[in-house]
Motif scaffolding. Structure first.
Motif, mmCIF file in Angstrom:
data_model
loop_
_atom_site.group_PDB
_atom_site.id
_atom_site.type_symbol
_atom_site.label_atom_id
_atom_site.label_comp_id
_atom_site.label_asym_id
_atom_site.label_seq_id
_atom_site.Cartn_x
_atom_site.Cartn_y
_atom_site.Cartn_z
ATOM 1 N N ASP A 151 0.839 -1.205 0.000
ATOM 2 C CA ASP A 151 0.000 0.000 0.000
ATOM 3 C C ASP A 151 0.871 1.252 0.000
ATOM 4 O O ASP A 151 1.950 1.295 0.610
ATOM 5 C CB ASP A 151 -0.911 0.019 1.218
ATOM 6 N N LEU A 152 0.411 2.315 -0.670
ATOM 7 C CA LEU A 152 1.106 3.588 -0.744
ATOM 8 C C LEU A 152 0.422 4.591 0.179
ATOM 9 O O LEU A 152 -0.782 4.817 0.069
ATOM 10 C CB LEU A 152 1.108 4.119 -2.180
ATOM 11 N N VAL A 153 1.183 5.247 1.093
ATOM 12 C CA VAL A 153 0.662 6.239 2.028
ATOM 13 C C VAL A 153 1.289 7.581 1.689
ATOM 14 O O VAL A 153 2.525 7.720 1.703
ATOM 15 C CB VAL A 153 0.972 5.854 3.489
ATOM 16 N N VAL A 154 0.459 8.588 1.364
ATOM 17 C CA VAL A 154 0.921 9.939 1.031
ATOM 18 C C VAL A 154 0.412 10.902 2.097
ATOM 19 O O VAL A 154 -0.779 10.877 2.447
ATOM 20 C CB VAL A 154 0.418 10.367 -0.362
ATOM 21 N N LYS A 155 1.280 11.779 2.617
ATOM 22 C CA LYS A 155 0.945 12.705 3.680
ATOM 23 C C LYS A 155 1.128 14.141 3.198
ATOM 24 O O LYS A 155 2.009 14.417 2.399
ATOM 25 C CB LYS A 155 1.813 12.463 4.911
ATOM 26 N N HIS A 156 0.254 15.019 3.706
ATOM 27 C CA HIS A 156 0.382 16.452 3.432
ATOM 28 C C HIS A 156 -0.210 17.210 4.613
ATOM 29 O O HIS A 156 -1.382 17.022 4.959
ATOM 30 C CB HIS A 156 -0.334 16.836 2.148
ATOM 31 N N LEU A 157 0.607 18.037 5.234
ATOM 32 C CA LEU A 157 0.214 18.750 6.455
ATOM 33 C C LEU A 157 -0.272 17.736 7.481
ATOM 34 O O LEU A 157 0.449 16.804 7.831
ATOM 35 C CB LEU A 157 -0.852 19.796 6.127
ATOM 36 N N LYS A 158 -1.496 17.881 7.977
ATOM 37 C CA LYS A 158 -1.993 16.969 9.008
ATOM 38 C C LYS A 158 -2.875 15.864 8.437
ATOM 39 O O LYS A 158 -3.458 15.097 9.207
ATOM 40 C CB LYS A 158 -2.791 17.749 10.053
ATOM 41 N N SER A 159 -2.971 15.782 7.136
ATOM 42 C CA SER A 159 -3.823 14.767 6.527
ATOM 43 C C SER A 159 -2.966 13.724 5.834
ATOM 44 O O SER A 159 -1.816 13.988 5.442
ATOM 45 C CB SER A 159 -4.779 15.403 5.520
ATOM 46 N N SER A 160 -3.503 12.526 5.709
ATOM 47 C CA SER A 160 -2.825 11.442 5.017
ATOM 48 C C SER A 160 -3.838 10.650 4.214
ATOM 49 O O SER A 160 -5.024 10.596 4.567
ATOM 50 C CB SER A 160 -2.105 10.533 6.007
ATOM 51 N N ALA B 221 -0.924 9.311 -8.579
ATOM 52 C CA ALA B 221 0.008 10.429 -8.752
ATOM 53 C C ALA B 221 0.019 11.249 -7.478
ATOM 54 O O ALA B 221 -1.027 11.416 -6.824
ATOM 55 C CB ALA B 221 -0.399 11.287 -9.950
ATOM 56 N N HIS B 222 1.242 11.797 -7.108
ATOM 57 C CA HIS B 222 1.335 12.639 -5.918
ATOM 58 C C HIS B 222 2.443 13.653 -6.136
ATOM 59 O O HIS B 222 3.338 13.460 -6.980
ATOM 60 C CB HIS B 222 1.596 11.788 -4.667
ATOM 61 N N TYR B 223 2.337 14.762 -5.391
ATOM 62 C CA TYR B 223 3.378 15.781 -5.462
ATOM 63 C C TYR B 223 4.680 15.212 -4.892
ATOM 64 O O TYR B 223 4.675 14.474 -3.894
ATOM 65 C CB TYR B 223 2.973 17.030 -4.676
ATOM 66 N N ALA B 224 5.807 15.624 -5.496
ATOM 67 C CA ALA B 224 7.112 15.126 -5.059
ATOM 68 C C ALA B 224 7.470 15.634 -3.674
ATOM 69 O O ALA B 224 8.218 14.977 -2.923
ATOM 70 C CB ALA B 224 8.191 15.524 -6.080
ATOM 71 N N SER B 225 6.911 16.809 -3.308
ATOM 72 C CA SER B 225 7.245 17.384 -2.004
ATOM 73 C C SER B 225 6.434 16.773 -0.864
ATOM 74 O O SER B 225 6.668 17.091 0.305
ATOM 75 C CB SER B 225 7.036 18.897 -2.041
ATOM 76 N N CYS B 226 5.480 15.925 -1.189
ATOM 77 C CA CYS B 226 4.663 15.305 -0.137
ATOM 78 C C CYS B 226 5.364 14.039 0.373
ATOM 79 O O CYS B 226 5.753 13.170 -0.435
ATOM 80 C CB CYS B 226 3.287 14.938 -0.679
ATOM 81 N N PRO B 227 5.496 13.882 1.687
ATOM 82 C CA PRO B 227 6.075 12.653 2.236
ATOM 83 C C PRO B 227 5.218 11.457 1.848
ATOM 84 O O PRO B 227 3.991 11.509 1.906
ATOM 85 C CB PRO B 227 6.062 12.887 3.738
#
Length: 797
Positions: free
Chosen positions: A17-26, A44-50
C-alpha cells in the motif's frame, strides 16, 4: 520534477500500500485491492509530499514509475500554493461569520444550469470560472475539516429568484382591440413598480456529510447585501460604491424574463405585468448557524428541528438551539403551535421559569389542540405547586368553542381533572359558548353553535351536573328541529325527565315560531305541513314513543308535552297530527297496548273530531269554499268563501275583451279555490265571469271521509272510549259524490243566463278559460305598479 506518476501493471500480490501525507492529513492507496490482478491502476502525488510504500507480503508487484516535470513558464504546480489559498479563504470565511451578523455566504454563478443537471455531492457539472470557484471553496472546506477535525460547513447550490410586479397601460387597448381580454403577449409600457421580492430555494447539498434537511428551505435575501459578488465598482475616493440599480440588476440577473408578460386590458383597473428572473447561486453557512438559517426560513421548522434533537437525547445540541430560540420568544408567542413546542422543550430541559411564562401565554389561546392539552397536563404534573387551579381555569376560559370536545376529552383522566365538573360547567357555558367581550357584546367566537351545545349538554348529563341557569341558557339557544332532535335523543338515552321537559317546551315554542314565519313569508297557505317540510319533527316524536316503550319513567314528559299542546293558542291540532301518526305506525304492527300517556294524546284528537266534525255530520251540497286563499284580491276571496255560486268581475275595469282575457290567463289560483274564469262582453262592458265548480264541495266530502277514517283508527289506540259513529257511517267507505257532469251543465246554463242579463253579444263572449282544481303557481312577486279598480258583483236570481 514536481510530481510522481505510478502505473501499476496487472499483478497478483498482497500488501504494497502507498501512504501519502500532506500537512496533518494522510491518504492510503490500496494497491492490492480487487481488480489489481486484471487491470492497471494509476496513482500520482506531489514530489514534495512525504510518502511511504509498504512491504509486499506475498506475490510480485510490477509497476512503472514516471517523473512529472514542468517545462512551461510561471510557477510550477505545488500543494503548498493550493494549501495557502485554502487557508486564506477558510480564515476569511470564518472571520466573516464570527465578526458579523451574517448567517450565510452567497455567491452568484456565471453560467446557467438546469435543475436536471445539478446533482448533489458532485462538482462535475460546473463549467469554466464556476468550476474554479467551487473547487477553491471545496479545498477551503477540506482544509477546515482537517484543522477542526469535523465538518463545520454546509455547502449548497440553490436557485435565486427575483419577482417584480408592475402596473401600467396595455398597448393592446390602444390598438383598437378594446374588447379583447387576456394576456396580450407584448412588452407593454408599465408606469409603476408595485413591488419586488427575492428568495433562494431548491437547495441541493454539495457536502459529503450534510444532515440538514433542505427540501422546504426558502431564504429571503437582499441581493445587494447578501450576495458577495453582486456587481460593484470603485470610484476615485477608494470607497466601494454600487452601480446604478437597474444596471446592476441586469448585469447579475440577465435580461431573460420568465414572467407571463402583460395581463392584457382589464377595464378601469389598468394592466399588470409580472417579471421573473432566476440564477443559480452557491450558499454556505457554518453548522453552528444552521438553526439560524432554518429559523430565518421558517421558525416552525427550526423549532421542530431542536425538539427532535432533545427527544433523541442530543441534549447539548438541543440546549444550544433552545438558547437561540429564546432570543425569538416574542415572535414565538404570536403562534400558539410554536408556544406548545417551546413549552415541550422547557419540560424536557426542566426550565420552570420559562415553562410558567409560556403557560401564561397559553391563557390567550386556551386548549386549541390535543397536543396543547397534553403539554398543559404534563406541565401541571411537572410543577404541581406552581400550576395551581387558577392557571388551569384561565387557560380553559380562553378555549374556542370548536375545541370543546378536545378540552373535555382531556378533562377526564389527566391532571386537568383537578377542576371538578360543578366548577367546569359554568366556565364552559358562560366563558366559552356565550363569551362576551369587554363591552358586553358576544364576540365573534362567542356565538354558540349546536355542536358545542350538544357537547356541553352531554358532559352535563354524564356528570349529572345540571344547574338551572346554564341549562336554560343552552336549551334556549337551540333553534332548529334537527339540533333539537339530537338533544332529545341524548336526554332520552340518559333517562333525564327534567331536561326532556325543558326540551319539549322549547320544541313547542320553536314549532309556533317556525309556522308563523312560513305564514308571514308566503302569499298563500303552504300545501304541506311543517312536519312534511322537516322530517326531524317526526324523528323527535319517534324518539319519544320508543323511549316510553323502553322506559316508562318518561311518561311524565309525554304528559307534559300534551298539556303544553292543549294550552297552545294555535297550531295545537297541526302539531298533534304527526305525533299521532307516529303512535299509530308504531303500535299498529304489534299487539302491545298503547301506554296511557300516549292514549291521552289520541283522546285529545278524538274529542276534537267528535266536537267539530262528527257532530255536524256529512256536509250537504253547498257552494262554500271556506279554505279559499286569494290574498291579492280580497273581494274574490270573500266571494269564494260565501254562499253565492257566481259573480262578474271587472265591469269598467277592462277597456276591451282582450284585457279581460289577459287578466283571466294571468290570474293566479290560490289554495283551496275551485272555479272557472270566462271572459265575456265587448269594450268597456267586458267582464270575467267567475263560477264555482263542484270540486269545492267534493273536497269537503273527501276531507270529512278522511277525518272519519282517522277517527276510526284512533279509536283502536283508545279501546275504552266509546265511538259516536252510526252503523251507516262506519260502513260507508264510498268515494266522495261525483256531480261533476251535472255541475258542468249547470255552470254552462248559468253562463248563458248571465250573458243574457248583461246583454252581451254572442260574438264577443270570447273563449272560456277554465281553471278547475289547478295547483297554485309559485309565489309571484308583488306588482306594485299594477292595480285593479273595485269590482262589481252581479247577482243572478
Amino acid at each position: 520534477m514536481f510530481g510522481t506518476l505510478i502505473v501499476q501493471l496487472p499483478s497478483v500480490f498482497t500488501g504494497g500500500d502507498l501512504v501519502v501525507k500532506h500537512l496533518k492529513s494522510s491518504k492510503t492507496f490500496e494497491n492490492s485491492s480487487q481488480g489489481s490482478s486484471t487491470h492497471c491502476k494509476f496513482v500520482a502525488h506531489y514530489a514534495s509530499c512525504p510518502h511511504q510504500l509498504n512491504e509486499v507480503t506475498s506475490g510480485y508487484r510490477a509497476a512503472l514509475i514516471y517523473s512529472l516535470c514542468w517545462d512551461g513558464n510561471g510557477m510550477k504546480p505545488s500543494p503548498y500554493v493550493a494549501s495557502t489559498n485554502a487557508v486564506r479563504l477558510t480564515n476569511t470565511m470564518n472571520l466573516l461569520m464570527d465578526l458579523t451578523e451574517v448567517s450565510y455566504i452567497c455567491l452568484g454563478l456565471e453560467y446557467e444550469y438546469s435543475d436536471a443537471s445539478v446533482k448533489g455531492k458532485s462538482l462535475k457539472f460546473f463549467k469554466g470560472k464556476d468550476k474554479n470557484v467551487v473547487n477553491g471553496l471545496k479545498n477551503a472546506l477540506d482544509y477546515d475539516r482537517v484543522i477542526s477535525g469535523k465538518d463545520r460547513w454546509e455547502f449548497f447550490i440553490g436557485t435565486a429568484h427575483k419577482y417584480i410586479e408592475e402596473y401600467g397601460e396595455c398597448r393592446q387597448y390602444y390598438e383598437g382591440r378594446r374588447n379583447t381580454w387576456g394576456s396580450c403577449g407584448k412588452d407593454c409600457y408599465m408606469e409603476e413598480e408595485m413591488g419586488r421580492s427575492f428568495h433562494v430555494d431548491s437547495f441541493v447539498s454539495l457536502s459529503q456529510t450534510s444532515s440538514m434537511p433542505c427540501e422546504k428551505l426558502r431564504l429571503k435575501i437582499d441581493p445587494e447585501e447578501d450576495i458577495i459578488n453582486f456587481p460593484r465598482h470603485k470610484v476615485s475616493t477608494g470607497k466601494v460604491k454600487r452601480r446604478r440599480k437597474d444596471d446592476s440588476d441586469e448585469e447579475f440577473w440577465g435580461t431573460k424574463d420568465l414572467g407571463e408578460g402583460c395581463s392584457g386590458p382589464s377595464g378601469n383597473e389598468g394592466s399588470t405585468r409580472d417579471r421573473w428572473y432566476k440564477k443559480k447561486v452557491i450558499v454556505l453557512w457554518r453548522s453552528d448557524c444552521s438553526l439560524a438559517v432554518q429559523c430565518n426560513s421558517s421558525l416552525a421548522d427550526g423549532l421542530s428541528h431542536v425538539l427532535k434533537l432533545l427527544e433523541r437525547g442530543e441534549v447539548e445540541e438541543g440546549k444550544k438551539g433552545f438558547e437561540f430560540l429564546s432570543t425569538k420568544l416574542d415572535e414565538i408567542k404570536l403562534n400558539p403551535d410554536l408556544v406548545v413546542q417551546m413549552l415541550k422543550m422547557c419540560l424536557i430541559l426542566k426550565i420552570k421559569e420559562d415553562c410558567l411564562t409560556l403557560l401564561e401565554t397559553l391563557k390567550i389561546y386556551g386548549i386549541f389542540s390535543s397536543k396543547a392539552a397534553e403539554v398543559v397536563a404534563e406541565s401541571i404534573s411537572s410543577f404541581p405547586k406552581d400550576c395551581h387551579i387558577n392557571v388551569v381555569k384561565d387557560i380553559i376560559k380562553s378555549t374556542r368553542r370548536n375545541k370543546l370536545s378536545t378540552l373535555l376529552a382531556f378533562c377526564k383522566d389527566n391532571p386537568l381533572a383537578l377542576l371538578k365538573p360543578q366548577d367546569l360547567v359554568p366556565i364552559l357555558v358562560n366563558d366559552i359558548i356565550f363569551k362576551k367581550d369587554s363591552s358586553g357584546y358576544q364576540s365573534y367566537y362567542g356565538y354558540s353553535d349546536i355542536y358545542s351545545t350538544q357537547i356541553v349538554l352531554e358532559y352535563m348529563l354524564e356528570n349529572n351536573v345540571l344547574p338551572d341557569a346554564e341549562l336554560n341558557q343552552l336549551i334556549n339557544q337551540i333553534d332548529s328541529f334537527s339540533d333539537l332532535c339530537s338533544a332529545v335523543s341524548l336526554s332520552v338515552e340518559k333517562h333525564n325527565v327534567n331536561v326532556l321537559n325543558l326540551l319539549l317546551m322549547q320544541f313547542v315554542e320553536l314549532y309556533s315560531k317556525k309556522r308563523d314565519q312560513i305564514n308571514s313569508y308566503s302569499y298563500y297557505r303552504p300545501q304541506y305541513t311543517l312536519d312534511q317540510l322537516d322530517p326531524s319533527i317526526n324523528q323527535i316524536f319517534l324518539t319519544l314513543v320508543e323511549g316510553v316503550q323502553k322506559h316508562r319513567s318518561l311518561s311524565e314528559s309525554i304528559s307534559t308535552l300534551i298539556n303544553i299542546i292543549k294550552n297552545m293558542s294555535k297550531y295545537k291540532q297541526e302539531i298533534n297530527k304527526p305525533f299521532l301518526n307516529v303512535i299509530k305506525n308504531t303500535f299498529s304492527k304489534s299487539e302491545e297496548e298503547v301506554p296511557e300517556c300516549l292514549q291521552e294524546a289520541c283522546l285529545f284528537r278524538i274529542e276534537f273530531l267528535e266536537e267539530n266534525v262528527l257532530s255536524k255530520g256529512e256536509p250537504t251540497m253547498n257552494w262554500y269554499q271556506p279554505n279559499a286563499e286569494v290574498p291579492r284580491d280580497p273581494g274574490i276571496q270573500e266571494f269564494l268563501r260565501g254562499p253565492k255560486k257566481q259573480m262578474g268581475y271587472g265591469r269598467g275595469t277592462f277597456t276591451n275583451i282582450k284585457e279581460a282575457r289577459r287578466w283571466a290567463s294571468n290570474f293566479t289560483i290560490g289554495t283551496g279555490c275551485y272555479m272557472t274564469l270566462t271572459p265575456a262582453g265587448v269594450g268597456r262592458n267586458a267582464v270575467v265571469i267567475i263560477v264555482k265548480t263542484i270540486e269545492g264541495f267534493n273536497a269537503q266530502v273527501t276531507e270529512y271521509k278522511a277525518m272519519v277514517k282517522e277517527y276510526t283508527s284512533l279509536l283502536k289506540c283508545v279501546p275504552k272510549h266509546q265511538s259516536c259513529l252510526t252503523l251507516k257511517e262506519k260502513s260507508d267507505v264510498s268515494n266522495p259524490i261525483n256531480q261533476e257532469s251535472t255541475a258542468n251543465k249547470e255552470n254552462q246554463s248559468s253562463l248563458q243566463n248571465m250573458s243574457g242579463k248583461l246583454n252581451l253579444p254572442s260574438n264577443g263572449s270570447g273563449p272560456s278559460s277554465s281553471f278547475q282544481n289547478i295547483p297554485p303557481k309559485p309565489k309571484p312577486k308583488p306588482d306594485v305598479k299594477k292595480t285593479f279598480k273595485p269590482f262589481d258583483v252581479i247577482t243572478i236570481d
